[in-house]
Design a protein around this motif. Structure first.
Motif, PDB file in Angstrom:
ATOM      1  N   ILE A 272       0.843  -1.201   0.000  1.00 20.83           N
ATOM      2  CA  ILE A 272       0.000   0.000   0.000  1.00 20.83           C
ATOM      3  C   ILE A 272       0.878   1.251   0.000  1.00 20.83           C
ATOM      4  O   ILE A 272       0.656   2.182  -0.776  1.00 20.83           O
ATOM      5  CB  ILE A 272      -0.956   0.015   1.211  1.00 20.83           C
ATOM      6  CG1 ILE A 272      -1.974  -1.121   1.099  1.00 20.83           C
ATOM      7  CG2 ILE A 272      -1.661   1.366   1.338  1.00 20.83           C
ATOM      8  CD1 ILE A 272      -2.777  -1.350   2.367  1.00 20.83           C
ATOM      9  N   THR A 273       1.885   1.249   0.859  1.00 24.24           N
ATOM     10  CA  THR A 273       2.768   2.409   0.971  1.00 24.24           C
ATOM     11  C   THR A 273       3.562   2.615  -0.318  1.00 24.24           C
ATOM     12  O   THR A 273       3.665   3.740  -0.823  1.00 24.24           O
ATOM     13  CB  THR A 273       3.710   2.246   2.178  1.00 24.24           C
ATOM     14  OG1 THR A 273       2.912   2.044   3.355  1.00 24.24           O
ATOM     15  CG2 THR A 273       4.585   3.477   2.364  1.00 24.24           C
ATOM     16  N   ARG A 274       4.112   1.546  -0.844  1.00 26.59           N
ATOM     17  CA  ARG A 274       4.859   1.630  -2.114  1.00 26.59           C
ATOM     18  C   ARG A 274       3.957   2.172  -3.226  1.00 26.59           C
ATOM     19  O   ARG A 274       4.357   3.051  -3.990  1.00 26.59           O
ATOM     20  CB  ARG A 274       5.407   0.260  -2.505  1.00 26.59           C
ATOM     21  CG  ARG A 274       6.234   0.290  -3.798  1.00 26.59           C
ATOM     22  CD  ARG A 274       6.403  -1.062  -4.417  1.00 26.59           C
ATOM     23  NE  ARG A 274       5.082  -1.588  -4.744  1.00 26.59           N
ATOM     24  CZ  ARG A 274       4.744  -2.865  -4.630  1.00 26.59           C
ATOM     25  NH1 ARG A 274       5.602  -3.755  -4.221  1.00 26.59           N
ATOM     26  NH2 ARG A 274       3.519  -3.264  -4.945  1.00 26.59           N
ATOM     27  N   ASP A 275       2.733   1.660  -3.301  1.00 23.43           N
ATOM     28  CA  ASP A 275       1.805   2.108  -4.342  1.00 23.43           C
ATOM     29  C   ASP A 275       1.468   3.586  -4.190  1.00 23.43           C
ATOM     30  O   ASP A 275       1.350   4.312  -5.181  1.00 23.43           O
ATOM     31  CB  ASP A 275       0.530   1.259  -4.331  1.00 23.43           C
ATOM     32  CG  ASP A 275       0.781  -0.182  -4.747  1.00 23.43           C
ATOM     33  OD1 ASP A 275       1.890  -0.499  -5.247  1.00 23.43           O
ATOM     34  OD2 ASP A 275      -0.134  -1.006  -4.549  1.00 23.43           O
ATOM     35  N   TRP A 276       1.313   4.058  -2.943  1.00 22.38           N
ATOM     36  CA  TRP A 276       1.029   5.473  -2.720  1.00 22.38           C
ATOM     37  C   TRP A 276       2.227   6.322  -3.153  1.00 22.38           C
ATOM     38  O   TRP A 276       2.065   7.338  -3.838  1.00 22.38           O
ATOM     39  CB  TRP A 276       0.676   5.733  -1.247  1.00 22.38           C
ATOM     40  CG  TRP A 276       0.274   7.146  -1.013  1.00 22.38           C
ATOM     41  CD1 TRP A 276      -0.981   7.670  -1.117  1.00 22.38           C
ATOM     42  CD2 TRP A 276       1.130   8.252  -0.668  1.00 22.38           C
ATOM     43  NE1 TRP A 276      -0.961   9.021  -0.853  1.00 22.38           N
ATOM     44  CE2 TRP A 276       0.328   9.399  -0.577  1.00 22.38           C
ATOM     45  CE3 TRP A 276       2.496   8.366  -0.426  1.00 22.38           C
ATOM     46  CZ2 TRP A 276       0.840  10.652  -0.259  1.00 22.38           C
ATOM     47  CZ3 TRP A 276       3.011   9.616  -0.115  1.00 22.38           C
ATOM     48  CH2 TRP A 276       2.188  10.741  -0.030  1.00 22.38           C
ATOM     49  N   LEU A 277       3.436   5.924  -2.750  1.00 24.15           N
ATOM     50  CA  LEU A 277       4.639   6.661  -3.147  1.00 24.15           C
ATOM     51  C   LEU A 277       4.768   6.722  -4.665  1.00 24.15           C
ATOM     52  O   LEU A 277       5.105   7.764  -5.229  1.00 24.15           O
ATOM     53  CB  LEU A 277       5.888   6.019  -2.534  1.00 24.15           C
ATOM     54  CG  LEU A 277       6.036   6.165  -1.023  1.00 24.15           C
ATOM     55  CD1 LEU A 277       7.112   5.220  -0.505  1.00 24.15           C
ATOM     56  CD2 LEU A 277       6.332   7.600  -0.630  1.00 24.15           C
ATOM     57  N   ASP A 278       4.481   5.609  -5.329  1.00 25.91           N
ATOM     58  CA  ASP A 278       4.561   5.563  -6.789  1.00 25.91           C
ATOM     59  C   ASP A 278       3.467   6.410  -7.439  1.00 25.91           C
ATOM     60  O   ASP A 278       3.719   7.086  -8.440  1.00 25.91           O
ATOM     61  CB  ASP A 278       4.474   4.113  -7.288  1.00 25.91           C
ATOM     62  CG  ASP A 278       5.696   3.291  -6.907  1.00 25.91           C
ATOM     63  OD1 ASP A 278       6.715   3.869  -6.457  1.00 25.91           O
ATOM     64  OD2 ASP A 278       5.624   2.051  -7.043  1.00 25.91           O
ATOM     65  N   LEU A 279       2.263   6.384  -6.868  1.00 30.00           N
ATOM     66  CA  LEU A 279       1.161   7.171  -7.405  1.00 30.00           C
ATOM     67  C   LEU A 279       1.530   8.654  -7.483  1.00 30.00           C
ATOM     68  O   LEU A 279       1.207   9.342  -8.443  1.00 30.00           O
ATOM     69  CB  LEU A 279      -0.097   6.988  -6.539  1.00 30.00           C
ATOM     70  CG  LEU A 279      -1.304   7.859  -6.884  1.00 30.00           C
ATOM     71  CD1 LEU A 279      -1.895   7.451  -8.237  1.00 30.00           C
ATOM     72  CD2 LEU A 279      -2.369   7.735  -5.783  1.00 30.00           C
ATOM     73  N   TYR A 280       2.234   9.132  -6.447  1.00 28.60           N
ATOM     74  CA  TYR A 280       2.605  10.539  -6.390  1.00 28.60           C
ATOM     75  C   TYR A 280       4.040  10.798  -6.847  1.00 28.60           C
ATOM     76  O   TYR A 280       4.580  11.878  -6.637  1.00 28.60           O
ATOM     77  CB  TYR A 280       2.342  11.104  -4.994  1.00 28.60           C
ATOM     78  CG  TYR A 280       0.854  11.232  -4.765  1.00 28.60           C
ATOM     79  CD1 TYR A 280       0.125  12.234  -5.399  1.00 28.60           C
ATOM     80  CD2 TYR A 280       0.167  10.321  -3.975  1.00 28.60           C
ATOM     81  CE1 TYR A 280      -1.242  12.344  -5.228  1.00 28.60           C
ATOM     82  CE2 TYR A 280      -1.206  10.420  -3.803  1.00 28.60           C
ATOM     83  CZ  TYR A 280      -1.900  11.430  -4.432  1.00 28.60           C
ATOM     84  OH  TYR A 280      -3.261  11.539  -4.271  1.00 28.60           O
ATOM     85  N   ASP A 281       4.640   9.794  -7.464  1.00 29.29           N
ATOM     86  CA  ASP A 281       5.943   9.928  -8.128  1.00 29.29           C
ATOM     87  C   ASP A 281       7.070  10.356  -7.190  1.00 29.29           C
ATOM     88  O   ASP A 281       7.925  11.165  -7.562  1.00 29.29           O
ATOM     89  CB  ASP A 281       5.824  10.896  -9.314  1.00 29.29           C
ATOM     90  CG  ASP A 281       6.949  10.706 -10.319  1.00 29.29           C
ATOM     91  OD1 ASP A 281       7.442   9.562 -10.453  1.00 29.29           O
ATOM     92  OD2 ASP A 281       7.344  11.693 -10.953  1.00 29.29           O
ATOM     93  N   PHE A 282       7.071   9.825  -5.963  1.00 30.89           N
ATOM     94  CA  PHE A 282       8.198  10.051  -5.068  1.00 30.89           C
ATOM     95  C   PHE A 282       9.337   9.142  -5.518  1.00 30.89           C
ATOM     96  O   PHE A 282       9.128   7.957  -5.784  1.00 30.89           O
ATOM     97  CB  PHE A 282       7.826   9.719  -3.615  1.00 30.89           C
ATOM     98  CG  PHE A 282       7.067  10.815  -2.931  1.00 30.89           C
ATOM     99  CD1 PHE A 282       7.734  11.839  -2.260  1.00 30.89           C
ATOM    100  CD2 PHE A 282       5.683  10.828  -2.956  1.00 30.89           C
ATOM    101  CE1 PHE A 282       7.025  12.847  -1.630  1.00 30.89           C
ATOM    102  CE2 PHE A 282       4.972  11.832  -2.327  1.00 30.89           C
ATOM    103  CZ  PHE A 282       5.645  12.843  -1.661  1.00 30.89           C
TER     104      PHE A 282
END
Length: 159
Positions: free
Chosen positions: A74-84
């Motif tokens: 979940i955390t990885r997907d959120w970071l990727d969604l916002y291009d961190f």
């Protein structure tokens, strides 16, 4: 040198989610669902600040989401969604576990809000006092994020 950065209230505004799911003096389990976490928005300037810091430091995320079911994905997907952009994502179960992790990963810097930006109430004001105390005892280099990424960057480069 490595930077280890917290996520909740350091790069995202998770208090909107927490307040929405705060019932009977407790945070509902729903607050930690994929659906709810993915609604969190990045804090203004967080992505840009970390991108700038990545020119001088290795950027890693260190978060106490280890008890969330599927927390890593979940955390990885959120970071990727916002291009961190980052080098690694580390999950621990409890905030105090960040201290041992940092001891074993020196020299490095920890950036964390230590729940100082919380908006719920008195039960969360001193949540990280034990963590801060141990970081000081073990002489871990840390910065208390106070909601302003430009100020945090300035403090990092001044120290």
């Amino acid at each position: 040198m490595k930077i280890f950065c917290d996520i909740d209230s350091t790069i995202n505004n998770h208090w909107v989610r927490i307040q929405k799911n705060y019932e009977n003096n407790a945070i509902s389990d729903k607050a930690w669902s994929r659906e709810e976490i993915m609604k969190d928005l990045p804090l203004v300037g967080s992505r840009e600040a970390l991108s700038g810091l990545s020119k001088s430091f290795e950027i890693n995320f260190l978060t106490a989401r280890g008890d969330i079911p599927d927390g890593f994905n979940i955390t990885r997907d959120w970071l990727d969604l916002y291009d961190f952009k980052y080098n690694s994502l580390i999950l621990v179960k409890k905030p105090i576990e960040k201290v041992d992790f940092m001891v074993n990963n020196q020299p490095s810097i920890l950036i964390d809000d230590f729940s100082r930006r919380q908006e719920i109430g008195p039960s969360y004001i001193h949540l990280y006092d034990d963590v801060i105390k141990q970081l000081k005892i073990k002489k871990i280099n840390f910065f208390l994020f106070k909601g302003d990424w430009q100020q945090t960057i300035k403090e990092i480069y001044e120290n």
